[in-house]
Design a protein around this motif. Sequence first.
Motif, mmCIF file in Angstrom:
data_model
loop_
_atom_site.group_PDB
_atom_site.id
_atom_site.type_symbol
_atom_site.label_atom_id
_atom_site.label_comp_id
_atom_site.label_asym_id
_atom_site.label_seq_id
_atom_site.Cartn_x
_atom_site.Cartn_y
_atom_site.Cartn_z
ATOM 1 N N HIS A 22 0.832 -1.216 0.000
ATOM 2 C CA HIS A 22 0.000 0.000 0.000
ATOM 3 C C HIS A 22 0.867 1.267 0.000
ATOM 4 O O HIS A 22 0.438 2.315 -0.480
ATOM 5 C CB HIS A 22 -0.958 -0.012 1.195
ATOM 6 C CG HIS A 22 -2.181 0.824 0.991
ATOM 7 N ND1 HIS A 22 -3.447 0.298 0.892
ATOM 8 C CD2 HIS A 22 -2.316 2.168 0.834
ATOM 9 C CE1 HIS A 22 -4.310 1.289 0.692
ATOM 10 N NE2 HIS A 22 -3.652 2.427 0.658
ATOM 11 N N SER A 23 2.103 1.162 0.498
ATOM 12 C CA SER A 23 3.003 2.327 0.473
ATOM 13 C C SER A 23 3.271 2.779 -0.962
ATOM 14 O O SER A 23 3.498 3.974 -1.207
ATOM 15 C CB SER A 23 4.330 1.996 1.157
ATOM 16 O OG SER A 23 4.119 1.695 2.516
ATOM 17 N N HIS A 26 0.691 5.196 -1.800
ATOM 18 C CA HIS A 26 1.018 6.511 -1.231
ATOM 19 C C HIS A 26 2.070 7.208 -2.099
ATOM 20 O O HIS A 26 1.998 8.401 -2.364
ATOM 21 C CB HIS A 26 1.542 6.382 0.205
ATOM 22 C CG HIS A 26 0.557 5.798 1.184
ATOM 23 N ND1 HIS A 26 -0.711 6.288 1.351
ATOM 24 C CD2 HIS A 26 0.656 4.760 2.053
ATOM 25 C CE1 HIS A 26 -1.351 5.583 2.281
ATOM 26 N NE2 HIS A 26 -0.531 4.641 2.718
ATOM 27 N N LEU A 165 -0.400 -6.117 5.740
ATOM 28 C CA LEU A 165 0.382 -6.048 6.991
ATOM 29 C C LEU A 165 -0.415 -6.574 8.180
ATOM 30 O O LEU A 165 0.101 -7.328 9.007
ATOM 31 C CB LEU A 165 0.825 -4.609 7.276
ATOM 32 C CG LEU A 165 2.194 -4.204 6.701
ATOM 33 C CD1 LEU A 165 2.149 -4.098 5.186
ATOM 34 C CD2 LEU A 165 2.689 -2.915 7.306
ATOM 35 N N ASP A 186 -11.691 -4.030 10.727
ATOM 36 C CA ASP A 186 -11.579 -3.573 9.340
ATOM 37 C C ASP A 186 -12.942 -3.048 8.900
ATOM 38 O O ASP A 186 -13.949 -3.300 9.565
ATOM 39 C CB ASP A 186 -11.110 -4.723 8.424
ATOM 40 C CG ASP A 186 -10.385 -4.227 7.183
ATOM 41 O OD1 ASP A 186 -9.153 -4.425 7.069
ATOM 42 O OD2 ASP A 186 -11.051 -3.621 6.295
ATOM 43 N N SER A 206 -15.085 -1.669 11.759
ATOM 44 C CA SER A 206 -14.481 -0.411 12.194
ATOM 45 C C SER A 206 -15.549 0.607 12.608
ATOM 46 O O SER A 206 -16.535 0.797 11.909
ATOM 47 C CB SER A 206 -13.665 0.145 11.019
ATOM 48 O OG SER A 206 -12.769 1.107 11.452
ATOM 49 N N LEU A 254 0.427 4.683 6.954
ATOM 50 C CA LEU A 254 0.906 5.996 6.526
ATOM 51 C C LEU A 254 -0.250 6.918 6.135
ATOM 52 O O LEU A 254 -0.110 7.753 5.255
ATOM 53 C CB LEU A 254 1.874 5.841 5.339
ATOM 54 C CG LEU A 254 3.059 4.894 5.525
ATOM 55 C CD1 LEU A 254 3.980 4.953 4.324
ATOM 56 C CD2 LEU A 254 3.840 5.217 6.782
ATOM 57 N N TRP A 277 9.527 -0.186 9.139
ATOM 58 C CA TRP A 277 10.114 -1.452 8.672
ATOM 59 C C TRP A 277 10.718 -2.254 9.844
ATOM 60 O O TRP A 277 10.147 -2.272 10.933
ATOM 61 C CB TRP A 277 11.150 -1.168 7.587
ATOM 62 C CG TRP A 277 11.029 -2.079 6.378
ATOM 63 C CD1 TRP A 277 10.707 -3.400 6.357
ATOM 64 C CD2 TRP A 277 11.233 -1.702 5.008
ATOM 65 N NE1 TRP A 277 10.704 -3.870 5.062
ATOM 66 C CE2 TRP A 277 11.025 -2.870 4.213
ATOM 67 C CE3 TRP A 277 11.593 -0.519 4.365
ATOM 68 C CZ2 TRP A 277 11.167 -2.862 2.816
ATOM 69 C CZ3 TRP A 277 11.725 -0.529 2.986
ATOM 70 C CH2 TRP A 277 11.522 -1.677 2.219
ATOM 71 N N ARG A 322 -2.054 -10.276 -0.329
ATOM 72 C CA ARG A 322 -0.998 -9.496 -0.960
ATOM 73 C C ARG A 322 -0.916 -9.843 -2.437
ATOM 74 O O ARG A 322 -0.908 -11.025 -2.797
ATOM 75 C CB ARG A 322 0.342 -9.853 -0.303
ATOM 76 C CG ARG A 322 1.440 -8.836 -0.474
ATOM 77 C CD ARG A 322 1.122 -7.566 0.227
ATOM 78 N NE ARG A 322 2.296 -6.812 0.659
ATOM 79 C CZ ARG A 322 2.177 -5.630 1.257
ATOM 80 N NH1 ARG A 322 0.987 -5.086 1.461
ATOM 81 N NH2 ARG A 322 3.246 -4.989 1.640
HETATM 82 P P1 NAD Z 1 -3.687 -2.927 2.495
HETATM 83 O O1 NAD Z 1 -4.347 -2.076 1.499
HETATM 84 O O2 NAD Z 1 -3.331 -4.325 2.136
HETATM 85 O O3 NAD Z 1 -4.564 -2.999 3.838
HETATM 86 C C1 NAD Z 1 -5.192 -1.897 4.409
HETATM 87 C C2 NAD Z 1 -6.423 -2.426 5.172
HETATM 88 O O4 NAD Z 1 -6.979 -1.374 5.940
HETATM 89 C C3 NAD Z 1 -7.518 -2.954 4.247
HETATM 90 O O5 NAD Z 1 -7.917 -4.247 4.647
HETATM 91 C C4 NAD Z 1 -8.641 -1.929 4.429
HETATM 92 O O6 NAD Z 1 -9.940 -2.510 4.282
HETATM 93 C C5 NAD Z 1 -8.391 -1.483 5.871
HETATM 94 N N1 NAD Z 1 -9.006 -0.197 6.212
HETATM 95 C C6 NAD Z 1 -9.133 0.911 5.437
HETATM 96 N N2 NAD Z 1 -9.783 1.872 6.115
HETATM 97 C C7 NAD Z 1 -10.055 1.373 7.347
HETATM 98 C C8 NAD Z 1 -10.712 1.894 8.509
HETATM 99 N N3 NAD Z 1 -11.218 3.115 8.527
HETATM 100 N N4 NAD Z 1 -10.801 1.075 9.589
HETATM 101 C C9 NAD Z 1 -10.308 -0.175 9.593
HETATM 102 N N5 NAD Z 1 -9.682 -0.703 8.519
HETATM 103 C C10 NAD Z 1 -9.561 0.051 7.416
HETATM 104 O O7 NAD Z 1 -2.372 -2.114 2.946
HETATM 105 P P2 NAD Z 1 -0.968 -2.667 3.516
HETATM 106 O O8 NAD Z 1 -0.052 -2.927 2.397
HETATM 107 O O9 NAD Z 1 -1.232 -3.704 4.542
HETATM 108 O O10 NAD Z 1 -0.424 -1.338 4.243
HETATM 109 C C11 NAD Z 1 -1.074 -0.803 5.374
HETATM 110 C C12 NAD Z 1 -0.475 0.548 5.726
HETATM 111 O O11 NAD Z 1 0.831 0.354 6.275
HETATM 112 C C13 NAD Z 1 -0.304 1.501 4.549
HETATM 113 O O12 NAD Z 1 -0.580 2.816 4.969
HETATM 114 C C14 NAD Z 1 1.170 1.348 4.206
HETATM 115 O O13 NAD Z 1 1.683 2.476 3.541
HETATM 116 C C15 NAD Z 1 1.742 1.203 5.599
HETATM 117 N N6 NAD Z 1 3.075 0.593 5.683
HETATM 118 C C16 NAD Z 1 3.884 1.080 6.645
HETATM 119 C C17 NAD Z 1 5.138 0.529 6.834
HETATM 120 C C18 NAD Z 1 6.030 1.053 7.909
HETATM 121 O O14 NAD Z 1 7.207 0.710 7.935
HETATM 122 N N7 NAD Z 1 5.538 1.849 8.840
HETATM 123 C C19 NAD Z 1 5.562 -0.528 6.010
HETATM 124 C C20 NAD Z 1 4.696 -1.011 5.037
HETATM 125 C C21 NAD Z 1 3.436 -0.449 4.886
#
Ligand code: NAD
Length: 329
Positions: A22-23, A26, A165, A186, A206, A254, A277, A322
């Motif tokens: 998902h990043s 972004h 994640l 979710d 949610s 993010l 990470w 994924r």
């Molecule tokens: P993803 O799209 O696979 O999953 C996101 C989930 O959030 C989905 O299942 C979606 O239905 C759910 N969602 C959306 N809005 C919501 C809400 N209001 N309430 C509850 N659930 C909700 O994304 P991903 O690849 O798992 O990434 C998740 C986040 O983590 C992204 O923002 C990504 O950029 C971030 N990320 C951060 C790091 C880090 O190092 N901090 C690393 C990787 C990804």
Amino acid sequence: MPVPEPGPGEVLLKVGGAGACHSDLHLLEVPAGARSFTLPFTLGHENAGWVETMGPGATGFEPGDPVIVYGPWGCGLCMNCRQGIENYCQTPGKPSPGGLGGTDGGMAEYLLVPSTRYLIPLGSLDPREAAPLTDAGLTSYHAVKRSVHLLGPGSTAVVIGAGGLGQMAIQVLKALSSATTVVAIDTSADKLKIANTMGADEELVSGDDAVKQIKDMTHGQGAEVVLDFVGINPTLTMAAQVSRMLGHLTIVGLGNAALPVNFNSPAKECSVASPFWGSIPELIDVIALAQAGKIKMLVEHFPLDSAAEAYRLLHDGKIAGRAVITPND
Ligand code: NAD
Ligand code: ZN
Ligand code: ZN
């Protein structure tokens, strides 16, 4: 793209799988003026494959070895890097992960990896299945690791956002503390069903009702550990509301909203962190967990030609676990 030539110490990887995170979505939204990369640019920071060729002086691997690639490439020389914590490299401008800014990533037949220290052997794991372990797996593992001491019997951990994640986090929580009650939140009923198969004990839609149910489940105390994998206003609000005195609130998503912190919220002495990470030793742990069958990503494969479609589906919430691009299939 032309096949890169590995320079001294570098490794050329034949890409088996490159996960769509998902990043990346972004990243695609960053305005042109604020980009940390120049176009054309190859995405893909969640990579695994087989060693193709070793650059001059690179040793320790043989062509054909299945490996996963540690993503946040640091300087290798600062105090944090020397401990394998290259995600928190202290050199300005680093880490510069391939595929996330800086150099090209793994959504191509070949990926140039700057050092053998970023390669972890996969053993019997298939690179096409394993690729998400190096970000979805490692990031979740690192986020949970900071809170393991809070996850004793009777404890509750809340996972907000059960996507790539979040699904990993649910499994990691169960693997590191089977005594913890894991609550998945979710907006999507489909994701909640999957969360259940990943080991979640409770699945909640949610919103305010979820807050009330978690309060009820925890006798009004809130959850020891709250992990927000979305990071937007509604999820941060929920996270603060279900936080517990002396607990942990960890922002991984993010979504870029701000969490108000004052004397009354989050709960007293709840510590808030925003991890990025994970470390190289933690990736070795994650691979060991996968080899032991304790964690497994739900993967959908896409050929390179369909990568844009994979991102469209991810954007629309239609990837179950994924999406992994397989450039050499
Ligand atoms: P993803 O799209 O696979 O999953 C996101 C989930 O959030 C989905 O299942 C979606 O239905 C759910 N969602 C959306 N809005 C919501 C809400 N209001 N309430 C509850 N659930 C909700 O994304 P991903 O690849 O798992 O990434 C998740 C986040 O983590 C992204 O923002 C990504 O950029 C971030 N990320 C951060 C790091 C880090 O190092 N901090 C690393 C990787 C990804
Ligand atoms: Zn990512
Ligand atoms: Zn460094």
